[in-house]
Write a protein that holds these residues in place. Structure first.
Motif, PDB file in Angstrom:
ATOM      1  N   UNK A 182     -11.033   8.804  -5.978  1.00 32.04           N
ATOM      2  CA  UNK A 182      -9.949   9.483  -4.607  1.00 32.04           C
ATOM      3  C   UNK A 182      -9.679   7.258  -4.633  1.00 32.04           C
ATOM      4  N   UNK A 183      -9.996   6.600  -5.078  1.00 31.29           N
ATOM      5  CA  UNK A 183      -9.748   4.893  -4.842  1.00 31.29           C
ATOM      6  C   UNK A 183      -8.386   5.077  -6.419  1.00 31.29           C
ATOM      7  N   UNK A 184      -8.926   5.508  -6.927  1.00 32.23           N
ATOM      8  CA  UNK A 184      -8.195   5.999  -8.612  1.00 32.23           C
ATOM      9  C   UNK A 184      -6.908   6.684  -7.723  1.00 32.23           C
ATOM     10  N   UNK A 185      -7.133   7.738  -7.509  1.00 30.34           N
ATOM     11  CA  UNK A 185      -5.588   8.664  -7.322  1.00 30.34           C
ATOM     12  C   UNK A 185      -4.483   7.661  -6.160  1.00 30.34           C
ATOM     13  N   UNK A 186      -5.480   6.752  -4.914  1.00 28.96           N
ATOM     14  CA  UNK A 186      -4.451   6.178  -4.180  1.00 28.96           C
ATOM     15  C   UNK A 186      -4.050   5.164  -5.137  1.00 28.96           C
ATOM     16  N   UNK A 187      -4.280   4.590  -5.945  1.00 27.78           N
ATOM     17  CA  UNK A 187      -3.724   3.514  -6.521  1.00 27.78           C
ATOM     18  C   UNK A 187      -2.421   3.896  -7.465  1.00 27.78           C
ATOM     19  N   UNK A 188      -2.649   5.473  -8.201  1.00 21.46           N
ATOM     20  CA  UNK A 188      -1.847   6.149  -9.284  1.00 21.46           C
ATOM     21  C   UNK A 188      -0.542   6.795  -8.435  1.00 21.46           C
ATOM     22  N   UNK A 189      -1.119   7.200  -7.070  1.00 19.90           N
ATOM     23  CA  UNK A 189      -0.234   8.146  -6.326  1.00 19.90           C
ATOM     24  C   UNK A 189       0.352   7.464  -5.400  1.00 19.90           C
ATOM     25  N   UNK A 190      -0.328   7.012  -4.684  1.00 25.47           N
ATOM     26  CA  UNK A 190       0.217   5.947  -3.410  1.00 25.47           C
ATOM     27  C   UNK A 190      -0.782   6.012  -2.900  1.00 25.47           C
ATOM     28  N   UNK A 191      -1.071   5.013  -1.437  1.00 30.73           N
ATOM     29  CA  UNK A 191      -2.063   4.210  -0.478  1.00 30.73           C
ATOM     30  C   UNK A 191      -2.517   5.364  -0.061  1.00 30.73           C
ATOM     31  N   UNK A 192      -3.509   6.108   0.712  1.00 38.66           N
ATOM     32  CA  UNK A 192      -3.819   6.810   1.645  1.00 38.66           C
ATOM     33  C   UNK A 192      -5.245   6.204   2.092  1.00 38.66           C
ATOM     34  N   UNK A 193      -5.394   4.554   2.074  1.00 42.82           N
ATOM     35  CA  UNK A 193      -6.502   4.134   3.022  1.00 42.82           C
ATOM     36  C   UNK A 193      -7.802   4.022   2.976  1.00 42.82           C
ATOM     37  N   UNK A 194      -8.211   2.941   3.506  1.00 43.32           N
ATOM     38  CA  UNK A 194      -9.630   3.176   2.448  1.00 43.32           C
ATOM     39  C   UNK A 194     -10.355   3.471   3.824  1.00 43.32           C
ATOM     40  N   UNK A 195     -10.696   3.854   4.933  1.00 42.85           N
ATOM     41  CA  UNK A 195     -11.014   5.011   6.015  1.00 42.85           C
ATOM     42  C   UNK A 195     -10.574   6.506   5.216  1.00 42.85           C
ATOM     43  N   UNK A 196      -9.774   6.448   4.719  1.00 42.85           N
ATOM     44  CA  UNK A 196      -9.620   8.312   4.770  1.00 42.85           C
ATOM     45  C   UNK A 196     -10.309   7.720   3.092  1.00 42.85           C
ATOM     46  N   UNK A 197     -10.365   7.677   2.573  1.00 49.79           N
ATOM     47  CA  UNK A 197     -10.657   7.113   1.145  1.00 49.79           C
ATOM     48  C   UNK A 197     -12.474   7.294   1.535  1.00 49.79           C
ATOM     49  N   UNK A 198     -13.104   6.477   2.688  1.00 53.73           N
ATOM     50  CA  UNK A 198     -14.752   6.879   3.030  1.00 53.73           C
ATOM     51  C   UNK A 198     -14.884   8.306   3.273  1.00 53.73           C
ATOM     52  N   UNK A 199     -13.907   8.702   4.584  1.00 51.95           N
ATOM     53  CA  UNK A 199     -14.047   9.724   5.177  1.00 51.95           C
ATOM     54  C   UNK A 199     -14.145  10.575   4.001  1.00 51.95           C
ATOM     55  N   UNK A 200     -13.273  11.200   3.102  1.00 50.45           N
ATOM     56  CA  UNK A 200     -13.201  12.734   2.379  1.00 50.45           C
ATOM     57  C   UNK A 200     -14.274  12.423   1.648  1.00 50.45           C
TER      58      UNK A 200
END
Length: 208
Positions: free
Chosen positions: A158-176
């Motif tokens: 999810x962190x890699x996705x956030x860097x490639x596509x667009x930030x989704x936030x650390x909170x959302x990464x951890x929640x998902x």
């Protein structure tokens, strides 16, 4: 031509795994997880190789192929697990249903990699290091080592996705990642192969 090439590549992976299993039956679980990881990672690349309708067609083909293999005993390695499981069928269903949720290539890839890498490596680590930290869910053995592996790989994906596509936030990464890990724990009989990738795809799609 691309569709035929993909089908031949999947057949080659399954055949290679079957031949390895025939010679090393003691490592049947490792053999199953190896093909699970390899095929799953290959599936994650399909949006760059195929049209969405072709991916859905291959998802249906997976289901039909696994069913035929089970009854005809063609690829015995992927059916060698001793516990009841619908994992292979759910694998195909997830591939066919994910394009109904998203046509974003990266979303599809991350969803499939949860099935391939997070789930696959969690099982490998659980077998190797989880014997002393096991717990039961609906009567099925799980391990802290395996669940932590799933969570960490989910966060990385999810962190890699956030860097490639667009930030989704650390909170959302951890929640998902946490929701996916919990779902992987409670979705027994291989149903996690269906529900985890669809959950990831649905949540990411909802954030567009």
């Amino acid at each position: 031509m691309a569709l035929l090439g993909v089908m031949l590549a999947v057949a080659a992976l399954l055949l290679g795994n079957e031949l390895y299993w025939q010679r090393n039956r003691k490592s049947s679980e490792l053999s199953r997880k190896a093909v699970h990881i390899l095929v799953g990672c290959f599936v994650a690349s399909w949006p760059w190789l195929l049209d969405w309708w072709q991916i859905q067609l291959l998802g249906i083909g997976f289901i039909l192929g696994v069913t035929a293999s089970q009854y005809l005993g063609i690829f015995r390695a992927i059916h060698s697990v001793q516990r009841p499981t619908y994992g292979e069928l759910c694998f195909g269903a997830a591939v066919g249903l994910a394009p109904l949720i998203t046509h974003n290539k990266w979303m599809f890839a991350v969803a499939m990699l949860h099935m391939a890498l997070a789930d696959g490596l969690a099982a490998v680590v659980g077998v190797a290091y989880g014997r002393k930290n096991q717990y039961k869910v609906w009567g099925h053995a799980k391990s802290v080592a395996g669940s932590l592996t799933f969570f960490c790989i989910s966060v990385a994906l999810l962190a890699a996705y956030s860097m490639i596509v667009g930030p989704i936030g650390l909170g959302h990464v951890l929640a998902i990642a946490l929701a996916s890990t919990l779902l992987e724990n409670i979705a027994i009989y291989g149903l996690d192969n269906l529900f985890v990738p669809l959950l990831v795809a649905t949540v990411l799609q909802s954030r567009i």
